[in-house]
Enzyme design. Sequence first.
Site, PDB file in Angstrom:
ATOM      1  N   PHE A  21       0.835  -1.213   0.000  1.00 39.68           N
ATOM      2  CA  PHE A  21       0.000   0.000   0.000  1.00 39.68           C
ATOM      3  C   PHE A  21       0.864   1.255   0.000  1.00 39.68           C
ATOM      4  CE2 PHE A  21      -2.535  -3.399   1.824  1.00 39.68           C
ATOM      5  CZ  PHE A  21      -3.691  -3.295   1.083  1.00 39.68           C
ATOM      6  N   CYS A  22       0.252   2.363  -0.443  1.00 42.21           N
ATOM      7  CA  CYS A  22       0.913   3.668  -0.500  1.00 42.21           C
ATOM      8  C   CYS A  22       1.562   3.996   0.838  1.00 42.21           C
ATOM      9  CB  CYS A  22      -0.125   4.741  -0.841  1.00 42.21           C
ATOM     10  SG  CYS A  22       0.517   6.420  -0.845  1.00 42.21           S
ATOM     11  N   PRO A  23       2.788   4.465   0.889  1.00 45.78           N
ATOM     12  CA  PRO A  23       3.718   4.705  -0.218  1.00 45.78           C
ATOM     13  C   PRO A  23       4.715   3.568  -0.434  1.00 45.78           C
ATOM     14  CG  PRO A  23       4.558   5.766   1.752  1.00 45.78           C
ATOM     15  CD  PRO A  23       3.368   4.928   2.167  1.00 45.78           C
ATOM     16  N   GLY A  24       4.311   2.340  -0.121  1.00 40.61           N
ATOM     17  CA  GLY A  24       5.220   1.187  -0.191  1.00 40.61           C
ATOM     18  C   GLY A  24       5.929   0.996  -1.526  1.00 40.61           C
TER      19      GLY A  24
END
Lengths: 84, 137
Positions: A21-24
Site C-alpha cells: 500500500f501507499c507509499p510502499g
Amino acid sequence: MTAEPTSTPDITTTIDARGSFCPGPLMELIRGMKEAEVGEVLAVLSTDKGSKTDIPKWVGKAGHNLIGVLTRDGYDEIVVQKVR
Amino acid sequence: MDESLNLVVFSGTDDRLQAVAVLAAGAAALGKPVHLFLQYWALDAFTKAKIGGDHGLAPEAGDEGRAAVDALAKAGQASWAETLRQAKELGEVDIQACSLSMDLLRLEESDLDPLVDGVEGVTAFYLNAGEGQIVFI
C-alpha cells in the site's frame, strides 16, 4: 510478439510491489534505485492506485528517466532508468 | 522544495499514527527533512512497552472504520512503526520526544523505542523547523 516499444532498454531488475500500500511501492523503488548502477533500468509492479502518478513525479524530482507507465491486467508497471 | 516537514504528533491512535507515517515517508522520499515531535498520547505509543500493541482508532472511526482498518492490515499494510523505520532508511527523519510529555508520562529515554532519536523541548523543535511548515496531528 507483443507491440511493446522496441526502443525500451532491457529491464535490469523488476520489483514486485503488488499488494503493497501507499507509499510502499515508491519506497521499494527508491531502495532499489539506491542499490542499482547508473544506466540500469528498474520496473516496479504496483496495485496501489497512487503509484502511477506518484512514482513519475518522484522520478522527475529525483532526476531519473521515466521510460514508461504501462497498464497491466490488474496492476501498473512503471519503468525507470537510473540517471545519476 | 527541500524545506522541512514538521509534524507535532499528539494523538496516539493507530489511524492517526498511520497517517503521520505515510506523510513522513512521502516527504522523506522527496528529500525533505522530516521532524516529528511526539507529545502526550503519541509519545505513549512510542514506548518500548506499547509500540507493538493496539492503540485504538480515532472516535470518528466507529465500527465500520475499525473493520476497514483491520481489513487493510490483514491485506498486508505495513504498520505505522514499520513505515517510519523504512522512511528513516530513505531519508532524513528525526523523531524527538517532547520533554514536557516525558515528565507527564514519567518516562525515561530508556523507555522509548529506538525509533525515537532523542528528547527535546519545544524551542528546539521550532528552531529545527526553521521556515518549514508545522502541522499538528
